[in-house]
Write a protein that holds these residues in place. Structure first.
Motif, short mmCIF file in Angstrom:
data_model
loop_
_atom_site.label_atom_id
_atom_site.label_comp_id
_atom_site.label_asym_id
_atom_site.label_seq_id
_atom_site.Cartn_x
_atom_site.Cartn_y
_atom_site.Cartn_z
N GLU A 12 0.44 3.80 -4.82
CA GLU A 12 -0.36 4.88 -4.16
C GLU A 12 -0.40 5.98 -5.11
OE1 GLU A 12 1.96 5.48 -0.58
OE2 GLU A 12 0.81 3.92 0.38
N GLN A 13 0.65 6.19 -6.05
CA GLN A 13 0.67 7.27 -7.14
C GLN A 13 -0.15 6.77 -7.97
OE1 GLN A 13 2.67 9.94 -6.22
NE2 GLN A 13 1.63 11.03 -8.17
N ILE A 14 -0.57 5.76 -8.25
CA ILE A 14 -1.43 5.32 -9.58
C ILE A 14 -2.89 5.97 -8.75
CG2 ILE A 14 -2.88 3.77 -10.38
CD1 ILE A 14 -0.07 1.73 -10.39
N ASN A 15 -3.22 5.80 -7.67
CA ASN A 15 -4.45 6.16 -7.00
C ASN A 15 -4.73 7.62 -7.00
OD1 ASN A 15 -5.99 7.10 -4.41
ND2 ASN A 15 -6.79 5.24 -5.30
N LYS A 16 -3.61 8.20 -6.67
CA LYS A 16 -3.30 9.97 -6.70
C LYS A 16 -3.58 10.52 -8.20
CE LYS A 16 -0.48 10.03 -2.73
NZ LYS A 16 0.94 10.36 -2.14
N ALA A 47 -7.59 16.36 -17.10
CA ALA A 47 -8.00 14.86 -16.58
C ALA A 47 -7.60 13.86 -17.45
CB ALA A 47 -9.81 14.91 -16.39
N GLN A 48 -7.55 13.96 -18.76
CA GLN A 48 -7.07 12.91 -19.74
C GLN A 48 -5.17 12.51 -19.40
OE1 GLN A 48 -8.60 15.05 -23.06
NE2 GLN A 48 -9.01 12.80 -23.97
N GLU A 49 -4.69 13.65 -19.16
CA GLU A 49 -3.33 13.67 -18.89
C GLU A 49 -3.05 12.64 -17.44
OE1 GLU A 49 -0.93 17.37 -18.70
OE2 GLU A 49 -1.15 17.78 -20.99
N GLU A 50 -3.97 13.18 -16.38
CA GLU A 50 -3.72 12.60 -15.32
C GLU A 50 -4.11 11.17 -15.49
OE1 GLU A 50 -2.05 14.10 -13.12
OE2 GLU A 50 -2.54 16.07 -13.89
N ALA A 54 -1.40 7.93 -14.78
CA ALA A 54 -1.66 6.85 -14.02
C ALA A 54 -1.43 5.60 -14.73
CB ALA A 54 -3.18 6.75 -13.48
N LEU A 55 -1.75 5.66 -16.01
CA LEU A 55 -1.48 4.00 -16.72
C LEU A 55 0.04 4.09 -16.93
CD1 LEU A 55 -4.46 4.47 -19.22
CD2 LEU A 55 -4.22 3.13 -17.27
N LEU A 56 1.01 5.10 -16.92
CA LEU A 56 2.18 4.95 -17.22
C LEU A 56 2.90 4.35 -15.89
CD1 LEU A 56 3.17 8.35 -18.70
CD2 LEU A 56 3.29 6.08 -19.78
#
Length: 170
Positions: A12-16, A47-50, A54-56
């Motif tokens: 769910e966090q990946i989606n967020k 946006a790049q940071e987010e 997500a990838l982490l």
């Protein structure tokens, strides 16, 4: 072994995090339309940071042998009434993300999932920085945003932000 609850929360966090990237691109688009290229840049970097966050989270699940379940990403639905509004919404959003990460952390703590706790420690620190940056942007806008020359200088300052990939080793 990571509990199923934690795996679900991380998915769910990946989606967020991906939604956060969409939201910040939407804010960047708003500022581009307003001719505030420095503000646009600041939010593009955000946006790049987010996306990197997500990838982490994605990599953490993969490294631990769990499936990543990508879900649809919602459309950003914000409408901004003025140049300050995206800054305020960004702070609210960072507070929401902080609460979400804290929920995962609390669940991991309750389950004695020390591996996940260690992984999340970086995100807890990062969210403190994210909220501080958002508050700082609002504070600077409140000080300088109503004066055209000062707003121009603030916009130039924000234009200098560059994306630095996170150095978290997972």
């Amino acid at each position: 072994m990571i509990d199923k609850k934690i795996v679900k929360l991380i998915n769910e966090q990946i989606n967020k995090e991906f939604y956060s990237a969409y939201l910040y691109l939407d804010m960047a688009d708003f500022y581009a339309h307003e001719g505030l290229n420095g503000f646009e840049n600041w939010f593009k970097v955000q946006a790049q940071e987010e996306m990197a966050h997500a990838l982490l989270f994605r990599q953490y699940l993969i490294n631990n042998g769990y499936a990543v379940e990508l879900a649809a990403i919602g459309d950003p639905t914000m409408k901004y009434s003025d140049n300050k509004a995206p800054l305020v919404e960004a702070l609210k959003h960072e507070q929401y993300v902080t609460a979400s990460i804290n929920t995962i952390y609390s669940e991991a703590f309750a389950l004695k999932d020390y591996r996940t706790i260690q992984f999340l420690d970086w995100f807890v620190k990062e969210q403190g920085e994210e909220e501080m940056n958002a508050e700082d942007n609002i504070r600077k806008f409140d000080l300088f945003g109503t004066d055209a020359k000062s707003l121009y200088l603030l916009d130039q300052e924000l234009k200098g932000r560059v994306f630095t990939p996170p150095s978290l080793v997972i």
